[in-house]
Scaffold this active site. Structure first.
Site, PDB file in Angstrom:
ATOM      1  N   ARG A  15       0.781  -1.301  -0.163  1.00  0.00           N
ATOM      2  CA  ARG A  15      -0.063  -0.125   0.020  1.00  0.00           C
ATOM      3  C   ARG A  15       0.860   1.077  -0.068  1.00  0.00           C
ATOM      4  NH1 ARG A  15      -4.800  -1.330   4.276  1.00  0.00           N
ATOM      5  NH2 ARG A  15      -5.513  -3.119   3.329  1.00  0.00           N
ATOM      6  N   ASP A  42      -7.167 -10.049   0.752  1.00  0.00           N
ATOM      7  CA  ASP A  42      -6.178  -9.396   1.962  1.00  0.00           C
ATOM      8  C   ASP A  42      -6.334 -10.650   3.112  1.00  0.00           C
ATOM      9  OD1 ASP A  42      -4.930  -8.055   3.938  1.00  0.00           O
ATOM     10  OD2 ASP A  42      -6.503  -6.544   3.901  1.00  0.00           O
ATOM     11  N   HIS A  45      -4.312 -10.373   7.670  1.00  0.00           N
ATOM     12  CA  HIS A  45      -5.327 -10.077   9.128  1.00  0.00           C
ATOM     13  C   HIS A  45      -5.110 -11.076  10.131  1.00  0.00           C
ATOM     14  CE1 HIS A  45      -7.760  -6.551   8.191  1.00  0.00           C
ATOM     15  NE2 HIS A  45      -7.957  -7.151   6.843  1.00  0.00           N
ATOM     16  N   TYR A  89     -14.688 -11.969  12.901  1.00  0.00           N
ATOM     17  CA  TYR A  89     -14.422 -11.314  11.628  1.00  0.00           C
ATOM     18  C   TYR A  89     -13.697 -11.587  10.575  1.00  0.00           C
ATOM     19  CZ  TYR A  89     -14.092  -6.163   9.843  1.00  0.00           C
ATOM     20  OH  TYR A  89     -13.936  -5.120   8.914  1.00  0.00           O
ATOM     21  N   TYR A  90     -12.446 -11.807  10.858  1.00  0.00           N
ATOM     22  CA  TYR A  90     -11.349 -12.296   9.912  1.00  0.00           C
ATOM     23  C   TYR A  90     -11.096 -13.750   9.626  1.00  0.00           C
ATOM     24  CZ  TYR A  90     -10.134  -7.434  10.534  1.00  0.00           C
ATOM     25  OH  TYR A  90      -9.917  -5.893  10.930  1.00  0.00           O
ATOM     26  N   ARG A 162     -13.402   8.192   6.452  1.00  0.00           N
ATOM     27  CA  ARG A 162     -13.865   7.641   7.605  1.00  0.00           C
ATOM     28  C   ARG A 162     -12.694   7.553   8.460  1.00  0.00           C
ATOM     29  NH1 ARG A 162     -13.050   1.768   7.245  1.00  0.00           N
ATOM     30  NH2 ARG A 162     -12.662   1.205   5.344  1.00  0.00           N
ATOM     31  N   TYR A 164     -10.577   5.553  11.511  1.00  0.00           N
ATOM     32  CA  TYR A 164     -10.314   4.432  12.424  1.00  0.00           C
ATOM     33  C   TYR A 164      -9.882   5.239  13.858  1.00  0.00           C
ATOM     34  CZ  TYR A 164     -10.417   0.814   9.042  1.00  0.00           C
ATOM     35  OH  TYR A 164     -10.719  -0.043   7.973  1.00  0.00           O
ATOM     36  N   ASP A 193     -14.609   4.452  13.409  1.00  0.00           N
ATOM     37  CA  ASP A 193     -14.719   3.235  13.294  1.00  0.00           C
ATOM     38  C   ASP A 193     -13.735   2.740  14.715  1.00  0.00           C
ATOM     39  OD1 ASP A 193     -14.298   0.497  13.162  1.00  0.00           O
ATOM     40  OD2 ASP A 193     -13.939   0.573  11.048  1.00  0.00           O
ATOM     41  N   GLU A 221     -18.935   3.010  14.056  1.00  0.00           N
ATOM     42  CA  GLU A 221     -18.933   1.478  13.740  1.00  0.00           C
ATOM     43  C   GLU A 221     -18.154   0.829  14.896  1.00  0.00           C
ATOM     44  OE1 GLU A 221     -19.231   0.389   9.853  1.00  0.00           O
ATOM     45  OE2 GLU A 221     -17.201  -0.285   9.604  1.00  0.00           O
ATOM     46  N   HIS A 246     -19.989  -5.095  11.197  1.00  0.00           N
ATOM     47  CA  HIS A 246     -19.946  -5.771  10.123  1.00  0.00           C
ATOM     48  C   HIS A 246     -20.680  -7.235  10.357  1.00  0.00           C
ATOM     49  CE1 HIS A 246     -16.362  -3.582   8.583  1.00  0.00           C
ATOM     50  NE2 HIS A 246     -16.197  -3.396  10.129  1.00  0.00           N
ATOM     51  N   THR A 296     -15.588  -3.350   3.406  1.00  0.00           N
ATOM     52  CA  THR A 296     -14.262  -3.541   2.585  1.00  0.00           C
ATOM     53  C   THR A 296     -13.322  -4.149   3.402  1.00  0.00           C
ATOM     54  OG1 THR A 296     -12.848  -2.757   1.139  1.00  0.00           O
ATOM     55  CG2 THR A 296     -12.943  -1.368   2.992  1.00  0.00           C
ATOM     56  N   THR A 297     -12.365  -4.926   2.879  1.00  0.00           N
ATOM     57  CA  THR A 297     -11.058  -5.351   3.448  1.00  0.00           C
ATOM     58  C   THR A 297     -10.086  -4.619   2.864  1.00  0.00           C
ATOM     59  OG1 THR A 297      -9.778  -7.129   4.396  1.00  0.00           O
ATOM     60  CG2 THR A 297     -10.451  -7.397   2.045  1.00  0.00           C
ATOM     61  N   ARG A 385      -3.307  -1.414  10.265  1.00  0.00           N
ATOM     62  CA  ARG A 385      -3.051  -1.234   8.840  1.00  0.00           C
ATOM     63  C   ARG A 385      -1.859  -0.242   8.289  1.00  0.00           C
ATOM     64  NH1 ARG A 385      -4.476  -5.486   8.629  1.00  0.00           N
ATOM     65  NH2 ARG A 385      -4.775  -5.791   6.594  1.00  0.00           N
TER      66      ARG A 385
HETATM   67  C1  LMR Z   1      -8.007  -3.075   5.920  1.00  0.00           C
HETATM   68  O1  LMR Z   1      -7.183  -4.114   5.605  1.00  0.00           O
HETATM   69  O2  LMR Z   1      -7.388  -1.885   5.699  1.00  0.00           O
HETATM   70  C2  LMR Z   1      -9.088  -3.376   6.295  1.00  0.00           C
HETATM   71  O3  LMR Z   1      -9.633  -4.505   6.429  1.00  0.00           O
HETATM   72  C3  LMR Z   1      -9.015  -2.878   7.797  1.00  0.00           C
HETATM   73  C4  LMR Z   1     -10.111  -3.191   8.724  1.00  0.00           C
HETATM   74  O4  LMR Z   1     -11.218  -2.338   9.041  1.00  0.00           O
HETATM   75  O5  LMR Z   1     -10.230  -4.142   9.205  1.00  0.00           O
HETATM   76 MG    MG Z   2      -8.278  -5.835   5.149  1.00  0.00          MG
END
Ligand code: LMR
Ligand code: MG
Length: 391
Positions: A15, A42, A45, A89-90, A162, A164, A193, A221, A246, A296-297, A385
């Site tokens: 990224r 992704d 995680h 979640y992940y 948004r 975090y 979030d 969130e 989520h 989104t991830t 992240r």
């Molecule tokens: C990310 O990879 O940036 C997102 O999946 C982070 C998240 O909100 O879990």
């Molecule tokens: Mg992700």
């Protein structure tokens, strides 16, 4: 049509922040000469373990080879049998099912000569309003860095963001204050979030502090611990802002309805295990009279295009959505990336078949890595992240 073979290729794409994310590109081959593509997005995680990709390929082949790809409901049932839902979640099984399901839709739609959206219910819209994410700050010096991100992205047309929050509330507050002073009405912060970091009461204190800066806030969130369905309801009853969470399993969505936990379901194919499951979760939200956003991830273009096709057909997509992955990564593995304009994710044209995305084999080779194994990375980096290594 019959499925003849499956190929999984792992890519590691950095990224702009320096953080590298691993994804699996899926190809499903058929006896009609048509190939479907998908993306297991992704894997970077928590938890810090990874499936063995050779073994995964063999398992998926044993489920799919010889099957008719149009049997999407039957194949999804088989996939859930092999990669069961979890109250997490992940959960990586959801990522796996998602990549396969998208490739099935791509394959079938290409065979029919139609766009994936036309398999999912057509188009109530051609573009989806999305926001750019500002990742979580732990240090005050990250505030100015993030203001610079807002400046840059606003210039590209992203006027909704948004944030975090929750690890350094002073930094969160300083950021909101600086945004308000520098950009006024030009920029909207649609969501705070909390990513399940705190119990609901701790979150409530932070919410009271941070909502002094209402910059067009649409939702709060994940403001309770994961799977604390009652906690979500408690905080929901104590704040005027809509609460979003989520959806990561059928049972969890049911529990959130039973406990009246949320106003908005954040639905991402990757976290619920595919377009089929996401479409159902959106229908469930409609039955419960709740709002929906596409979460989104941070997918690459294939995964993001799949979400665009899904979002095209949702009648209850009532708030600003989240998928901006292709803007976050320095590269992609396709010839035609998904398009963003004026803060909207635009659907591929209706005349383009399948997901409307073409793989670029040279780029796949450029980003290809051997496996999903983990390098050195901290829990903070994974949660926030960022490539920030300070502790
Ligand atoms: C990310 O990879 O940036 C997102 O999946 C982070 C998240 O909100 O879990
Ligand atoms: Mg992700």
């Amino acid at each position: 049509m019959k499925i003849t073979d499956i190929k999984l290729t792992v890519v590691g794409v950095p990224r702009h922040t320096g953080f590298i994310n691993k994804h699996i590109i899926v190809k499903i081959y058929s006896d009609e000469g048509v190939t479907g593509i998908g993306e297991m997005s992704d894997f970077s995680h928590l938890p810090r373990y990874a499936p063995d990709v050779e073994d995964l390929t063999n398992v998926i082949k044993s489920v799919l080879v010889g099957e008719n790809p149009f049997d999407i409901m039957k194949l999804n049932k088989e996939l859930v049998g092999n990669f069961p839902e979890a109250m997490y979640y992940y959960e990586k099984g959801s990522f796996i099912r998602n990549g396969i399901d998208a490739a099935l839709y791509d394959l079938c739609a290409k065979y029919l000569g139609i766009s994936v959206a036309d398999m999912l219910g057509g188009r109530v819209r051609e573009k989806i309003k999305v926001c750019y994410p500002i990742f979580r700050m732990r240090f005050m010096d990250e505030v100015e860095e993030n203001i610079e991100v807002v400046r840059k992205r606003l210039n590209q047309g992203f006027d909704v963001f948004r944030l975090y929050v929750g690890k350094n509330i002073d930094a969160d507050e300083a950021f909101l204050d600086a945004v308000q002073r520098e950009f006024g009405q030009k920029v909207k912060i649609k969501s705070l979030d909390f990513s399940h970091l705190h119990d609901w009461k701790t979150t409530l204190q932070a919410v009271k502090r941070l909502t002094k800066y209402d910059l067009g806030l649409e939702m709060i969130e994940s403001p309770a611990l994961a799977n604390d369905h009652e906690g979500l309801n408690h905080i929901r009853m104590r704040t005027d802002y809509p609460i979003s969470e989520h959806v990561w399993s059928t049972r969890q969505q049911y529990e959130m309805i039973k406990h009246d936990s949320v106003d908005i379901f954040n639905i991402s194919p990757v976290f619920i295990g595919g377009l089929t499951a996401a479409k159902r979760a959106a229908a469930v939200a409609e039955v419960a009279a709740k709002g929906v956003i596409l979460g989104t991830t941070q997918e690459l273009s294939i995964g993001t295009a799949a979400m665009a096709h899904l979002g095209a057909a949702l009648t209850n997509l009532t708030y600003t959505s989240d998928p901006t992955g292709p803007e976050l990564y320095i590269g992609d593995v396709v010839k035609n990336r998904v398009q963003y304009k004026d803060g909207y994710l635009h659907l591929p044209d209706r005349g383009v078949t399948g997901l409307g995305i073409e793989l670029d084999e040279e780029l796949i080779e450029k980003y290809r890595v051997n496996d999903l194994s983990w390098g050195e990375v901290s829990v903070h980096q994974l949660q926030d992240r960022t490539a920030q290594t300070k502790v």
